[in-house]
Design an enzyme around this catalytic site. Sequence first.
Site, PDB file in Angstrom:
ATOM      1  N   ASN A 172     -67.188  57.569  41.371  1.00  8.94           N
ATOM      2  CA  ASN A 172     -67.624  56.174  41.328  1.00  8.94           C
ATOM      3  C   ASN A 172     -68.128  55.788  42.719  1.00  8.94           C
ATOM      4  O   ASN A 172     -67.323  55.613  43.633  1.00  8.94           O
ATOM      5  CB  ASN A 172     -66.442  55.296  40.898  1.00  8.94           C
ATOM      6  CG  ASN A 172     -66.786  53.814  40.859  1.00  8.94           C
ATOM      7  OD1 ASN A 172     -67.843  53.406  41.322  1.00  8.94           O
ATOM      8  ND2 ASN A 172     -65.878  53.022  40.319  1.00  8.94           N
ATOM      9  N   HIS A 211     -73.173  51.981  35.177  1.00  9.05           N
ATOM     10  CA  HIS A 211     -72.319  52.212  36.347  1.00  9.05           C
ATOM     11  C   HIS A 211     -71.367  53.363  36.020  1.00  9.05           C
ATOM     12  O   HIS A 211     -70.826  53.433  34.922  1.00  9.05           O
ATOM     13  CB  HIS A 211     -71.539  50.946  36.676  1.00  9.05           C
ATOM     14  CG  HIS A 211     -70.505  51.163  37.725  1.00  9.05           C
ATOM     15  ND1 HIS A 211     -70.782  51.840  38.894  1.00  9.05           N
ATOM     16  CD2 HIS A 211     -69.185  50.834  37.786  1.00  9.05           C
ATOM     17  CE1 HIS A 211     -69.683  51.899  39.626  1.00  9.05           C
ATOM     18  NE2 HIS A 211     -68.704  51.305  38.973  1.00  9.05           N
ATOM     19  N   CYS A 232     -69.301  46.892  42.395  1.00 15.51           N
ATOM     20  CA  CYS A 232     -70.060  47.895  41.625  1.00 15.51           C
ATOM     21  C   CYS A 232     -71.293  47.308  40.962  1.00 15.51           C
ATOM     22  O   CYS A 232     -72.211  48.032  40.591  1.00 15.51           O
ATOM     23  CB  CYS A 232     -69.166  48.536  40.575  1.00 15.51           C
ATOM     24  SG  CYS A 232     -67.710  49.289  41.301  1.00 15.51           S
TER      25      CYS A 232
HETATM   26  N1  ACO Z   1     -53.290  61.974  38.912  1.00 15.51           N
HETATM   27  C1  ACO Z   1     -52.269  62.119  38.053  1.00 15.51           C
HETATM   28  N2  ACO Z   1     -51.675  61.088  37.454  1.00 15.51           N
HETATM   29  C2  ACO Z   1     -52.129  59.856  37.730  1.00 15.51           C
HETATM   30  C3  ACO Z   1     -53.183  59.631  38.622  1.00 15.51           C
HETATM   31  C4  ACO Z   1     -53.766  60.757  39.234  1.00 15.51           C
HETATM   32  N3  ACO Z   1     -54.785  60.641  40.095  1.00 15.51           N
HETATM   33  N4  ACO Z   1     -53.415  58.301  38.690  1.00 15.51           N
HETATM   34  C5  ACO Z   1     -52.541  57.711  37.886  1.00 15.51           C
HETATM   35  N5  ACO Z   1     -51.757  58.641  37.313  1.00 15.51           N
HETATM   36  C6  ACO Z   1     -50.667  58.435  36.355  1.00 15.51           C
HETATM   37  C7  ACO Z   1     -50.097  57.043  36.402  1.00 15.51           C
HETATM   38  O1  ACO Z   1     -49.118  56.928  37.415  1.00 15.51           O
HETATM   39  C8  ACO Z   1     -49.495  56.930  35.029  1.00 15.51           C
HETATM   40  O2  ACO Z   1     -48.250  57.591  35.008  1.00 15.51           O
HETATM   41  P1  ACO Z   1     -47.018  57.025  34.147  1.00 15.51           P
HETATM   42  O3  ACO Z   1     -47.493  57.028  32.726  1.00 15.51           O
HETATM   43  O4  ACO Z   1     -45.943  57.991  34.436  1.00 15.51           O
HETATM   44  O5  ACO Z   1     -46.778  55.645  34.669  1.00 15.51           O
HETATM   45  C9  ACO Z   1     -50.462  57.717  34.158  1.00 15.51           C
HETATM   46  O6  ACO Z   1     -51.186  58.585  35.050  1.00 15.51           O
HETATM   47  C10 ACO Z   1     -51.434  56.861  33.396  1.00 15.51           C
HETATM   48  O7  ACO Z   1     -51.991  55.910  34.296  1.00 15.51           O
HETATM   49  P2  ACO Z   1     -53.019  54.820  33.786  1.00 15.51           P
HETATM   50  O8  ACO Z   1     -53.339  53.893  34.909  1.00 15.51           O
HETATM   51  O9  ACO Z   1     -52.517  54.233  32.509  1.00 15.51           O
HETATM   52  O10 ACO Z   1     -54.273  55.744  33.479  1.00 15.51           O
HETATM   53  P3  ACO Z   1     -55.598  55.355  32.761  1.00 15.51           P
HETATM   54  O11 ACO Z   1     -55.809  56.204  31.600  1.00 15.51           O
HETATM   55  O12 ACO Z   1     -55.752  53.863  32.600  1.00 15.51           O
HETATM   56  O13 ACO Z   1     -56.690  55.809  33.848  1.00 15.51           O
HETATM   57  C11 ACO Z   1     -58.142  54.828  35.499  1.00 15.51           C
HETATM   58  C12 ACO Z   1     -56.699  55.195  35.128  1.00 15.51           C
HETATM   59  C13 ACO Z   1     -58.952  56.096  35.576  1.00 15.51           C
HETATM   60  C14 ACO Z   1     -58.130  54.118  36.839  1.00 15.51           C
HETATM   61  C15 ACO Z   1     -58.749  53.872  34.421  1.00 15.51           C
HETATM   62  O14 ACO Z   1     -57.835  52.837  34.142  1.00 15.51           O
HETATM   63  C16 ACO Z   1     -60.072  53.286  34.819  1.00 15.51           C
HETATM   64  O15 ACO Z   1     -61.068  53.945  34.903  1.00 15.51           O
HETATM   65  N6  ACO Z   1     -60.147  51.944  35.005  1.00 15.51           N
HETATM   66  C17 ACO Z   1     -61.391  51.239  35.282  1.00 15.51           C
HETATM   67  C18 ACO Z   1     -61.875  51.463  36.697  1.00 15.51           C
HETATM   68  C19 ACO Z   1     -63.135  50.644  36.947  1.00 15.51           C
HETATM   69  O16 ACO Z   1     -63.991  50.503  36.100  1.00 15.51           O
HETATM   70  N7  ACO Z   1     -63.227  50.000  38.119  1.00 15.51           N
HETATM   71  C20 ACO Z   1     -64.321  49.098  38.353  1.00 15.51           C
HETATM   72  C21 ACO Z   1     -65.269  49.587  39.325  1.00 15.51           C
HETATM   73  S1  ACO Z   1     -64.585  49.920  40.901  1.00 15.51           S
HETATM   74  C22 ACO Z   1     -65.129  48.712  42.045  1.00 15.51           C
HETATM   75  O17 ACO Z   1     -65.517  47.633  41.700  1.00 15.51           O
HETATM   76  C23 ACO Z   1     -64.999  49.012  43.523  1.00 15.51           C
END
Ligand code: ACO
Length: 332
Positions: free
Chosen positions: A289, A259, A119
């Site tokens: 993203n 980003h 990214c």
């Molecule tokens: N729909 C419904 N529920 C979901 C989904 C979905 N799509 N995805 C995950 N969940 C659930 C999980 O299973 C979890 O359930 P549980 O509590 O029963 O275990 C719950 O939702 C919470 O999951 P978390 O992973 O804790 O959710 P979080 O609030 O952290 O959001 C996310 C996840 C959006 C991925 C976030 O962590 C994020 O944005 N992280 C950073 C991503 C990023 O910046 N990446 C870098 C760039 S990408 C690259 O380099 C290619």
Amino acid sequence: MSLGELSPQSCILGTGAYAPAQVLTNADLEQRVDTSDAWIRERTGIGERRVAASDEAASDMAKVAAQRALEAAGIQATDLDMIIVGTISADMPLPACAAFLQAKLGARQVPSFDVAAACAGFVYALSIGDQFIRTGMAKHVLVVGVELLSRVLNWEDRTTCVLFGDGAGAAVLGPASGDARVLSTRLYTDASLASSLCIPAGGSKEPLTAEGIEARRDKVHMVGQDIFKVAVKNLTSASRTALDDAGLTSTDVDWVVPHQANLRIISQVSQRLEIPMDRFIINIDRYGNTSSASIPMALDEGIRDGRVKPGQTVLMCALGAGISWASALARM
Ligand code: ACO
């Protein structure tokens, strides 16, 4: 006096972007995996994303964005001295996407190479292009961020497939003119979180096997929370350093082009930098993203709709797999 003031500088002469026509909404994804429009919007800010057509490759998308950037810059492809493409989803593992792009644009036999900084790829490419112009080794450099992540996603994994989209963005760098210039850039990598965001198989460590494909080890794997925490911290610190390098503060920034990984990350960076959200250019709701393409796509949108004006100061910051992160400050 900042380092930039001591040396010849580059500036952004023009930008361009391309998004594939096919729209994939959160409602569409509800049909594929156990997710909901409400969860995706609340946790990420994403409403829909674009998906490339089956006959589109990364270099095809990059070509359109690049042509638009060349037109905006008022130069021809044959004027380019270098082509740098930030991508992790090139046309094929070998050769570089930039080589195909060079041919498709009809550019000369100039150095053309990819940068694998996920990214952060566009900001890395911008910084490298800036260095070549500062040293006098190049006059016009095309920098591109392009991703076709729909090809490397596990469409059965709701924790990743809802987040990403396809797209391309480009900028033409040239010698600084008037007030316009790239003021500062900063690049970083911390390999300690490499396994929190990766495509485990398909490289030299774990060549592709039928079992690997079956286990989707050739697709993006991410521990989202690991990345979230460092994203807020590192994007903020890299932005502050880019500002310090240029002798500026948050109040000097007209627009932040971050980003677009997660609206909550952007919001927390906004709070920490004390730059209000209405000075952030955000399009994650429409594109998700798009990895290295997200910053040039958002910057181009801001320029074309008249928000980003000549003479204004733009701060860019990105973080992705590696983890690699970067910041850049430019006067438009
Ligand atoms: N729909 C419904 N529920 C979901 C989904 C979905 N799509 N995805 C995950 N969940 C659930 C999980 O299973 C979890 O359930 P549980 O509590 O029963 O275990 C719950 O939702 C919470 O999951 P978390 O992973 O804790 O959710 P979080 O609030 O952290 O959001 C996310 C996840 C959006 C991925 C976030 O962590 C994020 O944005 N992280 C950073 C991503 C990023 O910046 N990446 C870098 C760039 S990408 C690259 O380099 C290619």
